[in-house]
Write an enzyme that holds these catalytic residues in place. Structure first.
Site: not given
Ligand code: FES
Ligand code: FES
Lengths: 762, 157
Positions: A515, A653, A729
């Site tokens: 990302a 985010i 993760e």
């Protein structure tokens, strides 16, 4: 590079980076329109089925394929004797031995279920039937079943993995309070709901492979090396991936088999790995064992941590599941020592499964910290805060950001931790024992370069193209958000094309690094496209802005306007027409300054240039804290997870809606790891007994409570261009120990080997 | 065993003629022969729910159903759930809104089961939804959002 002002989390209506935009590929997925690799409409496909070995070690003495070959519809049978003419490929790092032949099938059997032949027929039913007719005679050898098999004496200690600072042995020996314990985790499997497989098709010396892939460029490179083709002759296509979790980042032997068969038969070949074969066609998480020693002062200050770990690997390749990966990062400690050993067993080579290393490592240290808390008579939250690491003790570097304290405090408050009574078995509801536990987690922030291509099409739409992939993390969506934001267009004007190794370069969707890598490149390309549009508008003949005297323009909501908005406002389609341009194309990359074009491919097709968490002056990681409530039935020993609150620091985010889904997904996989998941190995022959979804249990809907996830992160510009850190993760890391600690709190039983099944609890 | 038989399957209101071996499952008939690939194969053993379709309105696992068994029945797959005009079924809408999936591979099966779960009257509480949706595995772990989506859709239909 122009930095975009990172925004805080926006609302659902807003499509900017940081907003809760719904998944852009969602409509295709909910209508059945998303076409996964094995569903590509390729004509005239033949079907391949693998024949597995039924012994755990030894040698194939003879293979009789006559009955299979005579079976209806069969076109080809491949055995280890078939001369395939392949070459060994380079590893993930791109290191490749001198010309060495590669044999995807072998007469030497090193694990049960190893494929020793393949049958290719007109239909899948014919191939499956004929595969059963292949007769194999074996000479059986002794099987090393697991890490604890007394025959497991092929061990290799990995000195290069050892970490040491201070004098841990002396500090431990002199510590007033000591914990020493051994922790174990079993073989665990990825089980993505989409099984593995591929369709291979040749056209002359051009190879196309449709395969679920976490890394189209890397897999194309490895296929090209196996078949001795120029890289540009191989195309790996993977628009949708039905879950990977680390298992779809490299080609496996069966890919070579299918591609070879397609070459021989001169027609496309489809090879679908069955669910059961998915337990041996590639490796899951290695089983691990670690001995941990914690020394602390009477008031709970850690003085020493010692961890000696081991994991199983295959007899033919080394895979390290580094049980010491998270241990040195979690707490302030002046004395530390670790070691790691590989143990060869008769298994397929294990692989990377969500948070490799960090996950079993956290099971050890976070369980041991709970044990220490009870030895000290101290609250487990207090113990963690007391030993909070204000910098990275391993590298000596400052953290770029570490809001783990905020995660612990916010999580504790939302969970109601202060209402916990410390003693085990002290919180009951009738015959139900209640337990509350904590586990922390971390994941390093990895970085790599990427490139992105942006086109402004004649109809005014914006197309972003990248060879990176979306296996559910939300790449399609955050790429569109990033491009829309930087270019100044509404997100529904943007189309994103992903999953083709011929497209712009991208690193593996692994190590939680995609990302941030890809948004960096997309952002740069979009900013460049905007600048180019503005430059054209100011200078090009036919542009209405040429005469306005403006020295810059702005692009907002898909329209080019003057900065003060008093002049014309043109959408892209109209603008392109007026300046007589068909379209506009901009390609940008985030390669290090001065990278030669010839070297660029190395960044996408190997892991050689991945930057680790301490590559700069800072130590860069994601962080998380889990608070878990379990209910244990006192009579039956059954454990239900009844409540979870988890707080994370993953920096900015990009899209909270999607990140929350990923965190929850990691946490749920952690519930499976804690309570259900375990590859059971037949001690007689090394076979994975529970090689199906009815026996290898993964969490179902009824196993999962509502999970509250909270972001406590702030943009970390040391971590990435826009300030995000890895999300995929860290969610799983620390869940299993939090559950084990809660079970201890509920029952007074300390269970140190996963999963926490009722036989261990009763 | 391998001589093909001629079948006529009625799928999403349309008739499809096909010649397949009698051992071909409904799932493979859909995916391999008719290119209706919305229905997914997650295990081929009746253990994951990804292949859920409706046969005469009841949810069945198409991997455990022979194509020949479904002849004469009304088969509905994920492709037939939205209206002819493309209008999404309320369950589909709710899945999108709640982000009730990640990779999307279990999703067609989840949605078919959710439609049935609501129709069968088993969406009364979160606990009941969890129980009745537990035949559909989601390894991405979208369960919280699936429950939220089913709740919302149950109120809408
Ligand atoms: S494919 Fe039918 S239940 Fe899994
Ligand atoms: S969305 Fe991936 S398995 Fe459910």
């Amino acid at each position: 590079m122009t930095l975009m002002e990172p925004r805080k989390h926006g609302s659902a209506s807003d499509s900017a980076v940081g907003s809760r935009l719904s998944r852009l590929d969602g409509r295709l997925k909910i209508t059945g329109g998303a076409t996964y690799a094995l569903e590509q409409p390729v004509e005239n496909v033949a079907h391949a089925v693998l024949v597995p070995a039924t012994i755990g070690a030894g040698r194939v003495v003879s293979i009789d394929t006559s009955a299979a070959e005579a079976s209806p519809g069969v076109r080809l049978v491949i055995t280890p004797q078939t001369e395939m003419g392949l070459l060994v490929s380079g590893d993930w790092g791109g290191n490749r031995p001198e010309i060495v032949p590669y044999h995807p099938l072998s007469l030497d059997v090193t694990y049960n279920g190893q494929a020793i032949a393949a049958v290719i027929a007109e239909t899948i039913e014919q191939a499956a039937e004929a595969a059963r007719l292949v007769k194999v005679e074996y000479e059986e050898g002794a099987v090393v079943v697991d890490l604890f098999d007394p025959k497991a004496n092929n061990r290799k200690s990995l000195d290069q993995m050892a970490v040491k600072w201070g004098d841990a042995e002396a500090a431990f020996a002199g510590a007033a309070v000591q914990v020493e314990a051994e922790y174990r985790t079993p073989r665990e499997y990825h089980v993505p709901i989409e099984p593995h497989g591929l369709i291979a098709e040749w056209s002359g010396d051009q190879l196309t492979v449709w395969e679920p892939s976490q890394w189209t460029h890397g897999m194309a490179r490895m296929y090209s090396e196996w078949f001795d083709l120029p890289l540009e002759n191989v195309r790996v296509i993977s628009p949708f991936i039905g879950g990977g979790f680390g298992s779809k980042g490299a080609p496996y032997f069966y890919g070579a088999v299918a591609i070879f068969a397609a070459k021989v038969l001169q027609r496309p070949v489809k090879l679908a790995v069955t669910r059961s074969q998915g337990f041996t066609a590639y490796g899951g998480r290695a089983s691990t064992q670690q001995t941990l020693k914690l020394g602390a002062s009477e008031d709970g200050k850690l003085q020493a941590i010692i961890v000696d770990g081991a994991n199983e690997t295959s007899t033919y390749a080394d895979f390290t599941e580094q049980t010491e990966a998270a241990t040195p990062l979690m707490y302030a400690v002046e004395n530390f020592r670790s070691s790691h050993t590989l143990v060869k067993t008769n298994t397929v080579t294990p692989g990377a499964l969500r948070a490799p290393g960090k996950n079993p490592s956290a099971f050890g240290i976070e369980s041991a910290m709970d044990e220490l808390a009870y030895k000290l008579g101290m609250d487990p939250l207090e113990l963690r805060l007391k030993n909070y690491a204000d910098h990275d003790y391993q590298s000596g570097k400052p953290w770029s950001s570490r809001r783990l304290r905020e995660a612990l405090e916010t999580g504790a408050e939302r969970f109601g931790w202060s209402r916990r009574s410390h003693a085990p078995r002290s919180m009951k509801e009738g015959r139900t024992l209640i337990g509350w536990g904590i586990g922390c987690g971390t994941f390093p922030n990895l970085r790599n370069s990427a490139e992105a291509l942006i086109r402004i099409l004649p109809n005014g739409r914006v197309e972003v193209e990248s060879g990176s992939i979306d296996m559910g993390q939300g790449t399609y969506t955050i790429v569109a958000q990033t491009a829309a934001d930087a270019l100044g267009v509404p997100v529904d004007l943007v189309d994103v094309k992903l999953g083709d190794s011929l497209w712009a370069g991208a690193p593996v969707a692994g190590g939680s690094m995609l990302a941030s890598s890809i948004t960096g490149a997309v952002h740069k390309a979009a900013v460049a496209a905007r600048e180019e549009l503005i430059a054209l508008a100011l200078t090009e003949e036919g542009s209405p802005f040429r005469e306005t005297g403006a020295n810059t323009l702005s692009i907002e909501n898909g329209r080019i306007t003057t900065s003060i908005g008093d002049g014309p406002a043109l959408d892209f389609a109209t603008f392109l027409r007026q300046v007589r341009r068909e379209s506009l194309e901009v390609r940008r990359d985030t390669l290090p300054e001065g990278t030669k074009p010839a070297d660029a491919n190395k960044f996408w097709t190997t892991m050689a240039n991945v930057q680790g968490p301490t590559a700069t002056d800072f130590s860069v990681h994601s962080w998380g804290a889990h608070f878990v409530e379990v209910k244990v039935d006192e009579d039956f020993g059954t454990v239900r997870v009844s409540r979870i609150v988890s707080a994370f620091d993953c920096g900015l985010i990009y899209n909270p809606k999607l990140a929350e889904s990923q965190w929850r997904g990691g946490i749920i996989m952690g519930i499976g790891q804690a309570l259900l998941e375990e590859g059971l190995i037949d001690p007689r022959n090394g076979r994975v007994i529970n090689n199906n979804l009815g026996d290898y249990l993964v969490p179902t809907n009824a196993d999962v409570p509502h999970i509250e996830v909270i972001s406590v992160g702030e943009p970390d510009l040391e971590a990435s261009v826009l300030g995000g850190k890895g999300v995929g993760e860290v969610g799983i890391v620390g869940v299993a120990p939090a559950i084990a600690n809660a079970v201890f709190h509920a029952t007074g039983k300390r269970i140190r080997d996963l999963p926490l099944t009722l036989d261990k609890i009763l | 065993m391998t001589d093909p038989i001629s079948l006529n399957l009625k799928i999403n209101g349309q008739s499809h003629a096909l010649d397949v071996e009698p051992r071909v499952t409904l799932l493979d008939a859909l995916r391999e022969h008719l290119h209706l690939t919305g229905t997914k194969k997650g295990c081929d053993q009746g253990q994951c729910g990804a292949c859920t379709v409706f046969v005469d309105g009841r949810r069945v696992l198409s991997c455990l159903t022979l194509a020949a068994q479904a002849e004469g029945a009304e088969i509905t797959t994920i492709e037939g759930l939205a209206g002819a005009d493309g209008a999404l079924h309320p369950v589909q809408e709710a899945f999108l809104e709640h982000d009730a999936f990640q990779c999307g591979y279990c999703t067609p099966g989840q949605i078919m089961s959710a439609v049935a779960c609501i129709k069968e009257g088993h969406a009364g509480s979160e606990a009941e939804i969890r129980e009745y949706m537990s035949g559909n595995l989601c390894r991405c772990g979208a369960y919280n959002s699936i429950v939220a989506a089913v709740r919302q859709a149950a109120e809408a239909v």
